[in-house]
Design a protein around this motif. Structure first.
Motif, mmCIF file in Angstrom:
data_model
loop_
_atom_site.group_PDB
_atom_site.id
_atom_site.type_symbol
_atom_site.label_atom_id
_atom_site.label_comp_id
_atom_site.label_asym_id
_atom_site.label_seq_id
_atom_site.Cartn_x
_atom_site.Cartn_y
_atom_site.Cartn_z
ATOM 1 N N SER A 1 0.851 -1.181 0.000
ATOM 2 C CA SER A 1 0.000 0.000 0.000
ATOM 3 C C SER A 1 0.888 1.232 0.000
ATOM 4 C CB SER A 1 -0.931 0.006 1.209
ATOM 5 O OG SER A 1 -0.188 0.156 2.386
ATOM 6 N N SER B 1 0.822 5.355 0.795
ATOM 7 C CA SER B 1 0.068 6.478 1.338
ATOM 8 C C SER B 1 0.959 7.707 1.312
ATOM 9 C CB SER B 1 -0.406 6.194 2.770
ATOM 10 O OG SER B 1 0.692 6.042 3.621
ATOM 11 N N LEU C 1 -12.820 10.668 -9.511
ATOM 12 C CA LEU C 1 -11.554 9.967 -9.280
ATOM 13 C C LEU C 1 -11.324 9.749 -7.784
ATOM 14 C CD1 LEU C 1 -9.221 11.642 -11.909
ATOM 15 C CD2 LEU C 1 -10.117 9.302 -11.938
ATOM 16 N N ASN C 2 -11.748 10.692 -6.955
ATOM 17 C CA ASN C 2 -11.632 10.500 -5.511
ATOM 18 C C ASN C 2 -12.493 9.341 -5.024
ATOM 19 O OD1 ASN C 2 -9.725 12.410 -4.809
ATOM 20 N ND2 ASN C 2 -11.247 14.018 -4.532
ATOM 21 N N THR D 1 -10.741 5.885 -5.534
ATOM 22 C CA THR D 1 -9.620 5.505 -4.672
ATOM 23 C C THR D 1 -10.015 5.375 -3.246
ATOM 24 O OG1 THR D 1 -8.961 7.820 -4.399
ATOM 25 C CG2 THR D 1 -7.911 6.551 -6.151
#
Length: 146
Positions: free
Chosen positions: A9, A11, A142-143, A146
Motif C-alpha cells: 500500500s 500512502s 476519481l476521488n 480511490t
C-alpha cells in the motif's frame, strides 16, 4: 503451478497546517489557498532551478525574478483553489448534501469568476465555467475510485 502475489500500500504523507479563522467556510478556503499555493510555488522553484542549472549560472537578478514568479504563481493558483474549495463547501451547506454535484457547481462558479476577472468575452466565460465544472466533477469521481 506456483504463483505469488505482491501486495503493498502507498500512502502520501499528511501535512496539515490548521489555521482557525472561526468559521468552517473560511478555514477550508484558507487551507485550499495555502496548500495549492505552496504546490504552485514549489513547481516554479523546481522549474527555475532547472533553468539555472541548465544555463550554468545563477545571478541575483535571476533569483529575484524566480522569487517574484513563485509568489505570483502561488498567489494565483492559491486564490483559485481557495475560491473552489469555498464554493464547493458553500454548495454543500446550501444543498444540505455531500455529492459530486457540489464539485460540479463549485467548479462552474470558480471557472466563471476567474473568467470574469480576466475580462474574457461571453463565449470564453461560458467555456471556462463548463471547463471548471468538468475538471471538478472528474476529480470528484476519481476521488470516489480511490
Amino acid at each position: 503451478m506456483p504463483s505469488s502475489r505482491f501486495s503493498s500500500s502507498f500512502s502520501s504523507p499528511d501535512l496539515s497546517v490548521y489555521i482557525d479563522m472561526g468559521n468552517p467556510f473560511l478555514n477550508r478556503t484558507v487551507d485550499g489557498f495555502l496548500k495549492i499555493g505552496t504546490v504552485a510555488a514549489a513547481r516554479v522553484a523546481a522549474e527555475e532551478t532547472y533553468h539555472c542549472v541548465s544555463k550554468g549560472s545563477i545571478s541575483k537578478n535571476n533569483l529575484e525574478h524566480s522569487l517574484k514568479k513563485m509568489c505570483k504563481e502561488g498567489a494565483y493558483w492559491g486564490t483559485i483553489a481557495g475560491l473552489y474549495v469555498g464554493m464547493e463547501y458553500g454548495m454543500q451547506r446550501i444543498r444540505g448534501t455531500r455529492d459530486w454535484k457540489n464539485a460540479m457547481l463549485g467548479g462552474a462558479v470558480t471557472g466563471a469568476v476567474v473568467s470574469a476577472a480576466s475580462n474574457n468575452g461571453r463565449d470564453k466565460f461560458m467555456v471556462d465555467a463548463i471547463t471548471g465544472a468538468a475538471i471538478a466533477t472528474a476529480a470528484e469521481f476519481l476521488n470516489y475510485l480511490t
